[in-house]
Motif scaffolding. Structure first.
Motif, PDB file in Angstrom:
ATOM      1  N   LEU A 165      47.531  -9.220  60.094  1.00 29.38           N
ATOM      2  CA  LEU A 165      46.549 -10.221  60.495  1.00 29.38           C
ATOM      3  C   LEU A 165      46.685 -10.528  61.980  1.00 29.38           C
ATOM      4  CD1 LEU A 165      44.303 -12.167  59.770  1.00 29.38           C
ATOM      5  CD2 LEU A 165      46.040 -13.839  59.074  1.00 29.38           C
ATOM      6  N   PHE A 166      47.891 -10.555  62.473  1.00 31.74           N
ATOM      7  CA  PHE A 166      48.130 -10.788  63.897  1.00 31.74           C
ATOM      8  C   PHE A 166      47.463  -9.696  64.741  1.00 31.74           C
ATOM      9  CE2 PHE A 166      50.535 -10.461  67.828  1.00 31.74           C
ATOM     10  CZ  PHE A 166      50.730 -11.781  68.195  1.00 31.74           C
ATOM     11  N   ARG A 167      47.627  -8.444  64.326  1.00 32.59           N
ATOM     12  CA  ARG A 167      47.033  -7.337  65.086  1.00 32.59           C
ATOM     13  C   ARG A 167      45.506  -7.374  65.036  1.00 32.59           C
ATOM     14  NH1 ARG A 167      51.490  -4.531  62.449  1.00 32.59           N
ATOM     15  NH2 ARG A 167      53.112  -4.132  64.017  1.00 32.59           N
ATOM     16  N   LEU A 168      44.969  -7.816  63.910  1.00 36.50           N
ATOM     17  CA  LEU A 168      43.513  -7.952  63.814  1.00 36.50           C
ATOM     18  C   LEU A 168      43.008  -9.029  64.771  1.00 36.50           C
ATOM     19  CD1 LEU A 168      43.159  -7.726  59.925  1.00 36.50           C
ATOM     20  CD2 LEU A 168      42.213  -6.086  61.557  1.00 36.50           C
ATOM     21  N   ILE A 169      43.712 -10.138  64.842  1.00 38.59           N
ATOM     22  CA  ILE A 169      43.286 -11.235  65.713  1.00 38.59           C
ATOM     23  C   ILE A 169      43.453 -10.869  67.182  1.00 38.59           C
ATOM     24  CG2 ILE A 169      43.785 -13.633  66.390  1.00 38.59           C
ATOM     25  CD1 ILE A 169      44.597 -14.147  63.478  1.00 38.59           C
ATOM     26  N   SER A 170      44.517 -10.138  67.495  1.00 31.64           N
ATOM     27  CA  SER A 170      44.750  -9.758  68.891  1.00 31.64           C
ATOM     28  C   SER A 170      43.830  -8.635  69.345  1.00 31.64           C
ATOM     29  CB  SER A 170      46.205  -9.335  69.080  1.00 31.64           C
ATOM     30  OG  SER A 170      46.488  -8.146  68.348  1.00 31.64           O
ATOM     31  N   GLY A 171      43.162  -7.975  68.401  1.00 26.46           N
ATOM     32  CA  GLY A 171      42.224  -6.912  68.749  1.00 26.46           C
ATOM     33  C   GLY A 171      42.837  -5.538  68.832  1.00 26.46           C
ATOM     34  N   THR A 172      44.118  -5.405  68.526  1.00 28.70           N
ATOM     35  CA  THR A 172      44.752  -4.083  68.558  1.00 28.70           C
ATOM     36  C   THR A 172      44.491  -3.286  67.282  1.00 28.70           C
ATOM     37  OG1 THR A 172      46.823  -4.996  67.680  1.00 28.70           O
ATOM     38  CG2 THR A 172      46.573  -4.930  70.075  1.00 28.70           C
ATOM     39  N   MET A 181      35.826 -14.806  65.790  1.00 29.44           N
ATOM     40  CA  MET A 181      35.096 -15.478  66.853  1.00 29.44           C
ATOM     41  C   MET A 181      36.068 -16.334  67.665  1.00 29.44           C
ATOM     42  SD  MET A 181      31.857 -14.637  66.098  1.00 29.44           S
ATOM     43  CE  MET A 181      30.798 -15.905  66.797  1.00 29.44           C
ATOM     44  N   ILE A 182      35.939 -16.258  68.987  1.00 29.76           N
ATOM     45  CA  ILE A 182      36.730 -17.099  69.874  1.00 29.76           C
ATOM     46  C   ILE A 182      35.770 -17.905  70.731  1.00 29.76           C
ATOM     47  CG2 ILE A 182      38.409 -17.152  71.752  1.00 29.76           C
ATOM     48  CD1 ILE A 182      39.612 -14.618  70.602  1.00 29.76           C
ATOM     49  N   ASP A 183      35.787 -19.208  70.526  1.00 27.62           N
ATOM     50  CA  ASP A 183      34.831 -20.088  71.203  1.00 27.62           C
ATOM     51  C   ASP A 183      33.396 -19.615  70.995  1.00 27.62           C
ATOM     52  OD1 ASP A 183      36.417 -22.108  72.126  1.00 27.62           O
ATOM     53  OD2 ASP A 183      36.723 -21.273  74.125  1.00 27.62           O
ATOM     54  N   GLY A 184      33.113 -19.148  69.791  1.00 31.85           N
ATOM     55  CA  GLY A 184      31.760 -18.729  69.443  1.00 31.85           C
ATOM     56  C   GLY A 184      31.401 -17.329  69.853  1.00 31.85           C
ATOM     57  N   MET A 227      33.916  -8.859  73.472  1.00 35.27           N
ATOM     58  CA  MET A 227      34.537  -9.312  74.718  1.00 35.27           C
ATOM     59  C   MET A 227      35.107  -8.127  75.482  1.00 35.27           C
ATOM     60  SD  MET A 227      36.496 -12.710  73.221  1.00 35.27           S
ATOM     61  CE  MET A 227      37.126 -13.224  74.812  1.00 35.27           C
ATOM     62  N   SER A 228      34.917  -8.094  76.786  1.00 28.95           N
ATOM     63  CA  SER A 228      35.494  -7.032  77.618  1.00 28.95           C
ATOM     64  C   SER A 228      37.005  -7.209  77.683  1.00 28.95           C
ATOM     65  CB  SER A 228      34.920  -7.091  79.025  1.00 28.95           C
ATOM     66  OG  SER A 228      35.326  -8.295  79.686  1.00 28.95           O
ATOM     67  N   HIS A 229      37.695  -6.162  78.121  1.00 31.02           N
ATOM     68  CA  HIS A 229      39.147  -6.244  78.253  1.00 31.02           C
ATOM     69  C   HIS A 229      39.552  -7.341  79.226  1.00 31.02           C
ATOM     70  CE1 HIS A 229      39.962  -2.810  75.750  1.00 31.02           C
ATOM     71  NE2 HIS A 229      39.129  -2.032  76.452  1.00 31.02           N
ATOM     72  N   THR A 230      38.784  -7.470  80.301  1.00 24.78           N
ATOM     73  CA  THR A 230      39.102  -8.509  81.284  1.00 24.78           C
ATOM     74  C   THR A 230      38.917  -9.896  80.684  1.00 24.78           C
ATOM     75  OG1 THR A 230      38.468  -7.095  83.136  1.00 24.78           O
ATOM     76  CG2 THR A 230      38.511  -9.462  83.537  1.00 24.78           C
ATOM     77  N   LYS A 231      37.829 -10.082  79.964  1.00 26.05           N
ATOM     78  CA  LYS A 231      37.562 -11.378  79.358  1.00 26.05           C
ATOM     79  C   LYS A 231      38.621 -11.711  78.314  1.00 26.05           C
ATOM     80  CE  LYS A 231      35.201 -15.129  78.650  1.00 26.05           C
ATOM     81  NZ  LYS A 231      35.197 -16.214  79.659  1.00 26.05           N
ATOM     82  N   ARG A 232      39.038 -10.717  77.557  1.00 29.05           N
ATOM     83  CA  ARG A 232      40.108 -10.962  76.574  1.00 29.05           C
ATOM     84  C   ARG A 232      41.386 -11.406  77.278  1.00 29.05           C
ATOM     85  NH1 ARG A 232      40.154  -6.284  71.838  1.00 29.05           N
ATOM     86  NH2 ARG A 232      37.928  -6.369  71.326  1.00 29.05           N
ATOM     87  N   ALA A 273      52.920 -15.124  79.982  1.00 28.04           N
ATOM     88  CA  ALA A 273      51.807 -15.483  79.110  1.00 28.04           C
ATOM     89  C   ALA A 273      51.132 -16.766  79.582  1.00 28.04           C
ATOM     90  CB  ALA A 273      52.298 -15.636  77.671  1.00 28.04           C
ATOM     91  N   LEU A 274      51.933 -17.747  79.989  1.00 25.37           N
ATOM     92  CA  LEU A 274      51.357 -19.012  80.447  1.00 25.37           C
ATOM     93  C   LEU A 274      50.631 -18.851  81.779  1.00 25.37           C
ATOM     94  CD1 LEU A 274      54.206 -21.512  79.489  1.00 25.37           C
ATOM     95  CD2 LEU A 274      52.171 -20.874  78.172  1.00 25.37           C
ATOM     96  N   ALA A 275      51.116 -17.921  82.594  1.00 23.16           N
ATOM     97  CA  ALA A 275      50.443 -17.668  83.885  1.00 23.16           C
ATOM     98  C   ALA A 275      49.033 -17.136  83.687  1.00 23.16           C
ATOM     99  CB  ALA A 275      51.271 -16.694  84.720  1.00 23.16           C
ATOM    100  N   GLN A 276      48.751 -16.587  82.526  1.00 30.50           N
ATOM    101  CA  GLN A 276      47.398 -16.132  82.227  1.00 30.50           C
ATOM    102  C   GLN A 276      46.440 -17.309  82.030  1.00 30.50           C
ATOM    103  OE1 GLN A 276      48.880 -12.610  79.326  1.00 30.50           O
ATOM    104  NE2 GLN A 276      46.662 -12.898  79.324  1.00 30.50           N
ATOM    105  N   GLU A 277      47.016 -18.505  81.864  1.00 27.56           N
ATOM    106  CA  GLU A 277      46.204 -19.688  81.548  1.00 27.56           C
ATOM    107  C   GLU A 277      45.266 -19.404  80.378  1.00 27.56           C
ATOM    108  OE1 GLU A 277      45.537 -22.408  85.323  1.00 27.56           O
ATOM    109  OE2 GLU A 277      44.608 -20.446  85.632  1.00 27.56           O
ATOM    110  N   PRO A 278      45.841 -18.898  79.286  1.00 30.52           N
ATOM    111  CA  PRO A 278      44.983 -18.516  78.167  1.00 30.52           C
ATOM    112  C   PRO A 278      44.422 -19.744  77.449  1.00 30.52           C
ATOM    113  CG  PRO A 278      47.270 -18.409  77.498  1.00 30.52           C
ATOM    114  CD  PRO A 278      47.277 -18.735  78.967  1.00 30.52           C
ATOM    115  N   LYS A 279      43.330 -19.549  76.764  1.00 24.98           N
ATOM    116  CA  LYS A 279      42.823 -20.560  75.846  1.00 24.98           C
ATOM    117  C   LYS A 279      43.516 -20.427  74.491  1.00 24.98           C
ATOM    118  CE  LYS A 279      38.211 -20.780  77.950  1.00 24.98           C
ATOM    119  NZ  LYS A 279      36.745 -20.599  77.710  1.00 24.98           N
TER     120      LYS A 279
END
Length: 489
Positions: free
Chosen positions: A43-50, A59-62, A68-73, A152-158
């Protein structure tokens, strides 16, 4: 923030995840729990897109993840796994800087002032700035995980995805990493999806948990789901007991191993040694008893092997009873952690000991009684200080198997019996001239062998409660009688 609709997926022709539906709110710390092979990592790999899904959508924020492009991800999702492998000999600062790659502009992808500020903040929070120029490979496992968390935090992820990130860390480093993460989550409204194999750690850090079994999400809810012992036992195939954390309003889980078996019988005459002297009554049991106690030491609910009632001088000041009790136990080489310690100014020769079988319940009670300072608790506010030392100490031992609730019931039954004995003997509060209910320094301990059928109650309507009530009453009546007779001599 994260919405999963009817998601199924796996590897090749093998479907591992079956029709999972899940919504994780923005700023929430969600933890997925389940045994090995339950489908957590899939399930983790499915959510991460791998891993591509077979059916359903994420869906992430709709926005659909697969659109989503690789950059947007990379600007939206960060991943921290349990592995700390880095192929190249980068410095710590270089690795953390990779977290800003998706935000860099231009042909040569140079770091902006904004990028450097974010990197510095992440390093400051994770306490990795001191390693700034160190090769990553030279760090310890805990240090590497802090560096990767900073990246990971430097990515400022949502959304931050964690796959057992503390799996190879010791307790200190695991809690340090999760504390840092929890702080960042609160400050930046970060959404966290984590796989943690430790149920107790998950309970302490998660806002919400989910239980997965055989690829199906069984249930989700607050960490209080981990109080459902039968459900956890079914999922993990091990006997589970839930209890409350002493500081946080969260459950903590105890696992009972298969080798845990109790002896089939207990005899008060054989399986306990009682030593008496002018200084102490000491009972040493061959096996620890499940005990609830208000003693000076050994208080609360715990497993206890030694029970001691010490004689103190009538002028004992009682300023530091725990320190004094610890010193006395150390002198006798008794473990403070597994010893109930009480103290009394009465002569220990006047103690009452009663062994009896009541309604098939084997019980032994040892009581000492000094009532020179007896008090009516309902009028205690009319008293000022202690007139003299006076204590009722009662130790109750049963060959029975009590729940923690039954232990509390047993304390109530013994207290009721104590109050009844004082009433029938006409023991009065010298200040108010009303019937006393006890003394200001009473101690009570209930110890059970935990043999036999589990008993959930020990109130006055149960065989155990009746045994406690009658024998405590008789023991205290006898002990108070010894005390009064000595006072008259």
């Amino acid at each position: 923030m994260l919405k999963i609709d009817h998601l199924s997926g796996g590897y090749g022709q093998t479907t591992i995840i079956h029709d999972v539906n899940l919504t994780i709110r923005k700023g929430e710390f969600f933890t997925l729990l389940g045994p090995n092979g339950s489908g957590k990592s899939t399930l983790f790999r499915l959510i991460s897109g791998t891993l591509p899904p077979e059916e359903g959508r994420i869906m992430i924020d709709g926005t659909p993840l697969d659109s989503m492009s690789h950059t947007k991800r990379a600007q939206t999702i960060a991943v921290l796994s349990q592995e700390a492998n880095v192929s190249f000999d980068f410095t710590v600062e270089e690795i953390i800087s990779l977290g800003r790659y998706a935000f860099q502009r231009g042909l040569f992808k140079t770091l902006s002032a904004r990028d450097r500020s974010v990197i510095d903040d992440a390093m400051q929070l994770t306490d990795t700035a001191v390693f700034r120029h160190h090769p990553f490979r030279t760090l310890s496992g805990g240090e590497k995980q802090r560096v990767l968390l900073a990246k990971a935090l430097a990515q400022e992820p949502k959304l931050l995805l964690l796959d057992e990130p503390t799996n190879h860390l010791d307790i200190r480093h695991a809690f340090s990493l999760l504390d840092l993460l929890k702080d960042w989550q609160k400050r930046h409204d970060l959404t966290v999806f984590a796989i943690l194999h430790d149920l107790n750690v998950a309970s302490l850090y998660a806002d919400r948990v989910g239980l997965i079994q055989k690829g199906s999400l069984m249930t989700t809810g607050s960490p209080d789901l981990l109080r459902e012992e039968d459900r956890l036992s079914d999922i993990y195939h091990v006997k589970v007991n839930a209890q409350s954390h002493p500081v946080l309003p969260r459950p903590q889980i105890l696992m009972t191993p298969g080798h845990a078996v109790h002896k089939g019988s207990f005899q008060f005459g054989k399986d306990v040694t009682i030593d008496r002297s002018d200084d102490v009554i000491h009972l040493a049991f061959d096996e620890p008893l499940r005990t609830i106690s208000s003693g000076v030491t050994g208080d609360g609910i715990r497993w206890i092997r030694h029970f001691c009632n010490f004689h103190v001088d009538p002028h004992y000041d009682g300023v530091a009873p725990v320190t004094d009790m610890t010193r006395w136990l150390d002198h006798r080489e008794l473990p403070v952690e597994s010893t109930v310690g009480m103290m009394t100014a009465v002569h220990l020769a006047d103690a009452a000991t009663i062994r009896r079988t009541v309604d098939d319940v084997d019980i032994m009670v040892i009581a000492t009684a000094g009532v020179g300072n007896a008090v009516d608790i309902t009028l205690a506010d009319q008293r000022d200080g202690l007139s003299q030392i006076g204590t009722l100490n009662v130790m109750v031992f049963l060959d029975a198997h009590f729940t923690d609730g039954a232990l509390v019931n047993a304390m109530m039954s013994a207290t009721e019996a104590k109050t009844k004995a004082l009433s029938d003997l006409g023991i009065r509060d010298r200040y108010t001239d009303t019937i006393a209910t006890g003394t200001p320094t009473d101690s009570l301990a209930i110890g059970t062998t935990q043999h036999g059928e589990l008993t959930p109650f020990a109130g006055s309507g149960t065989p155990a409660g009746k045994a406690i009530g009658s024998v405590v009453y008789d023991a205290l009546t006898e002990a108070i009688g010894h005390y009064l007779n000595r006072k008259q001599q």
